[in-house]
Design a protein around this motif. Structure first.
Motif, mmCIF file in Angstrom:
data_model
loop_
_atom_site.group_PDB
_atom_site.id
_atom_site.type_symbol
_atom_site.label_atom_id
_atom_site.label_comp_id
_atom_site.label_asym_id
_atom_site.label_seq_id
_atom_site.Cartn_x
_atom_site.Cartn_y
_atom_site.Cartn_z
ATOM 1 N N LEU A 1 0.808 -1.215 0.000
ATOM 2 C CA LEU A 1 0.000 0.000 0.000
ATOM 3 C C LEU A 1 0.849 1.277 0.000
ATOM 4 O O LEU A 1 0.327 2.362 -0.254
ATOM 5 C CB LEU A 1 -0.942 0.006 1.203
ATOM 6 N N LEU A 2 2.150 1.161 0.280
ATOM 7 C CA LEU A 2 3.024 2.342 0.267
ATOM 8 C C LEU A 2 3.556 2.668 -1.123
ATOM 9 O O LEU A 2 4.155 3.730 -1.325
ATOM 10 C CB LEU A 2 4.203 2.144 1.223
ATOM 11 N N LYS A 3 3.327 1.776 -2.093
ATOM 12 C CA LYS A 3 3.840 2.019 -3.440
ATOM 13 C C LYS A 3 3.229 3.282 -4.018
ATOM 14 O O LYS A 3 2.033 3.510 -3.927
ATOM 15 C CB LYS A 3 3.521 0.832 -4.349
ATOM 16 N N ILE B 1 18.399 6.836 1.247
ATOM 17 C CA ILE B 1 17.719 7.655 0.231
ATOM 18 C C ILE B 1 18.617 8.804 -0.218
ATOM 19 O O ILE B 1 18.677 9.137 -1.409
ATOM 20 C CB ILE B 1 16.387 8.180 0.789
ATOM 21 N N GLU B 2 19.323 9.404 0.741
ATOM 22 C CA GLU B 2 20.269 10.474 0.400
ATOM 23 C C GLU B 2 21.296 9.964 -0.610
ATOM 24 O O GLU B 2 21.687 10.686 -1.535
ATOM 25 C CB GLU B 2 20.962 10.972 1.660
ATOM 26 N N LYS B 3 21.697 8.710 -0.448
ATOM 27 C CA LYS B 3 22.727 8.144 -1.321
ATOM 28 C C LYS B 3 22.160 7.635 -2.644
ATOM 29 O O LYS B 3 22.718 7.915 -3.719
ATOM 30 C CB LYS B 3 23.440 6.998 -0.590
ATOM 31 N N ARG C 1 14.252 4.045 -1.252
ATOM 32 C CA ARG C 1 12.974 4.168 -0.552
ATOM 33 C C ARG C 1 12.056 2.995 -0.867
ATOM 34 O O ARG C 1 11.437 2.405 0.020
ATOM 35 C CB ARG C 1 12.292 5.486 -0.949
ATOM 36 N N GLU C 2 11.956 2.650 -2.132
ATOM 37 C CA GLU C 2 11.077 1.551 -2.530
ATOM 38 C C GLU C 2 11.549 0.219 -1.970
ATOM 39 O O GLU C 2 10.738 -0.630 -1.592
ATOM 40 C CB GLU C 2 10.971 1.499 -4.053
ATOM 41 N N ALA C 3 12.857 0.041 -1.894
ATOM 42 C CA ALA C 3 13.398 -1.205 -1.358
ATOM 43 C C ALA C 3 13.112 -1.355 0.136
ATOM 44 O O ALA C 3 13.090 -2.473 0.658
ATOM 45 C CB ALA C 3 14.903 -1.277 -1.614
ATOM 46 N N LEU D 1 7.370 1.133 7.052
ATOM 47 C CA LEU D 1 6.044 0.876 7.614
ATOM 48 C C LEU D 1 6.160 0.267 9.004
ATOM 49 O O LEU D 1 5.453 0.671 9.946
ATOM 50 C CB LEU D 1 5.265 -0.056 6.678
ATOM 51 N N LEU D 2 7.059 -0.689 9.155
ATOM 52 C CA LEU D 2 7.254 -1.318 10.460
ATOM 53 C C LEU D 2 7.799 -0.310 11.469
ATOM 54 O O LEU D 2 7.355 -0.270 12.632
ATOM 55 C CB LEU D 2 8.226 -2.497 10.315
ATOM 56 N N ALA D 3 8.730 0.546 11.033
ATOM 57 C CA ALA D 3 9.283 1.557 11.933
ATOM 58 C C ALA D 3 8.210 2.531 12.404
ATOM 59 O O ALA D 3 8.193 2.953 13.563
ATOM 60 C CB ALA D 3 10.405 2.318 11.229
ATOM 61 N N SER D 4 7.297 2.892 11.498
ATOM 62 C CA SER D 4 6.195 3.776 11.880
ATOM 63 C C SER D 4 5.336 3.140 12.970
ATOM 64 O O SER D 4 4.919 3.814 13.924
ATOM 65 C CB SER D 4 5.346 4.084 10.648
#
Length: 374
Positions: free
Chosen positions: A167-169, A218-220, A226-228, A234-237
């Motif tokens: 659902l985050l895609k 993501i900075e790198k 991000r997609e990976a 989601l789990l961290a949230s």
């Protein structure tokens, strides 16, 4: 006495189809989902369920007017389960519809009548920020009072919190940035809260570690990183939601609410604006204990010196979600005293969780600093 609990059953699934097969929303269910979520993920798959798109009742973050509009549209319709598939706005609104009575909603938030749960509640986040799926808190802008307020009550807990990384895609960059930074701030504020426990701090640190590592990736490497990591974000949230659901958020959130309500700044972005200034104010008053531990932990995560750790973190967050000084959001200098009054009179629930006490002068000083910074 300090306590710790995780009330909702947490269900982890990989795909939307798995969720629909497992929970099968149908004719007697009420489902909250935006038109975009319906189109991308749920098209034609909700059967005869009653579907509510809150965007039909107003724009921006949730208000009492939106909720009352939905109540009127339902016209007393009965339903069994309540589902919410969406971001924090949708989850917070849907929680209220699991109650026996929710209107007048301003009276509910002012506790003029009790919150009593009447329907099973299933919450499915589509962003990686609010943690609302595991908390007993619903945040609304109460237009009559001119501020956001939180209602915290056991009746608002979900029965099931369902995590579906698919659902985050496709989250827009700013939506992702605001939500992920919101989760980071949940982890930080809950860590330094006087209500924290060894259990809540464990969840705070796990969330903090995953989010900062993700931001560095993501900075790198950009969007691919991000997609990976969408399942990790989601789990961290949810980890951060468990942490602040037990230990609470504090002044960063309290000071962000007047900005969000008056200027319609997205919640996570408003928090990002307040973050550094609040923690600098804490540090000037007392630098020890959990605050010192926090700074040392961030120093380790970023591989820098302790003096540079927080500035380096804020520079990283600015790459994820650029923010502006208060004037850039349309705030007038004359508004700062009004914002301060709202914080000191309406946000006591949050201000009670500050690392050190912040006075009215402290709060006004933070706003003035953020107004004048370039």
């Amino acid at each position: 006495m300090k306590t710790f609990q995780v009330v909702p059953e947490i269900c982890m699934l990989s795909t939307v189809d798995e969720f629909l097969k497992e929970f099968a929303p149908g004719e007697n269910d009420l489902v909250f989902a935006s038109r975009g979520t319906q189109k991308r993920h749920l098209g034609g798959k909700l059967g005869a369920a009653t579907v509510i798109d809150y965007r039909e009742y107003g724009q921006g973050e949730p208000t009492d007017l939106m909720v009352e509009g939905i109540v009127a549209a339902l016209g007393g319709k009965t339903y069994d389960r309540v589902f919410a598939i969406g971001g924090g706005t949708i989850l917070d609104v849907a929680k209220l519809f699991a109650l026996e009575q929710l209107s007048p909603v301003t009276d509910l938030y002012q506790k003029k009548f009790p919150a009593k749960k009447a329907h099973p509640l299933i919450l499915v986040p589509t962003t990686c920020g609010t943690g609302s799926e595991v908390t007993n808190i619903s945040i609304l802008e109460l237009t009559k009072l001119g501020t956001k307020m939180g209602l915290a009550d056991a009746a608002l807990y979900a029965d099931q919190a369902v995590l579906v990384p698919e659902l985050l895609k496709g989250l827009p960059d700013r939506v992702f940035g605001a939500s992920a930074i919101d989760a980071l701030i949940h982890s930080v504020e809950s860590y330094t809260s006087p209500k924290s426990t060894p259990f809540s701090r464990t969840f705070s640190l796990r969330a903090m570690d995953a989010i900062i590592a993700g931001f560095l990736a993501i900075e790198k490497d950009g969007l691919a990183a991000r997609e990976a990591r969408q399942g990790t974000f989601l789990l961290a949230s949810t980890y951060a939601g468990i942490a602040f659901g037990n230990a609470g958020c504090a002044a960063v959130h309290a000071l962000s609410y007047p900005l969000g309500a008056a200027q319609h700044v997205p919640h996570g972005e408003a928090n990002a604006v307040m973050f550094a200034a609040v923690y600098e104010a804490y540090k000037k008053k007392r630098y020890d204990g959990r605050l010192a531990e926090l700074m040392q932990h961030i120093t380790t995560l970023l591989g820098t010196s302790e003096d540079d750790a927080f500035p380096q973190l804020m520079a990283l967050l600015d790459k994820i979600l650029p923010k502006k000084p208060l004037a850039g959001y349309g705030v007038k200098e004359a508004d700062l005293k009004d914002y301060t009054d709202i914080v000191m009179t309406k946000q006591g629930r949050l201000m009670a969780n500050n690392y050190v006490e912040l006075t009215e002068d402290d709060v006004l000083g933070i706003y003035q600093k953020l107004y004048h910074q370039s």
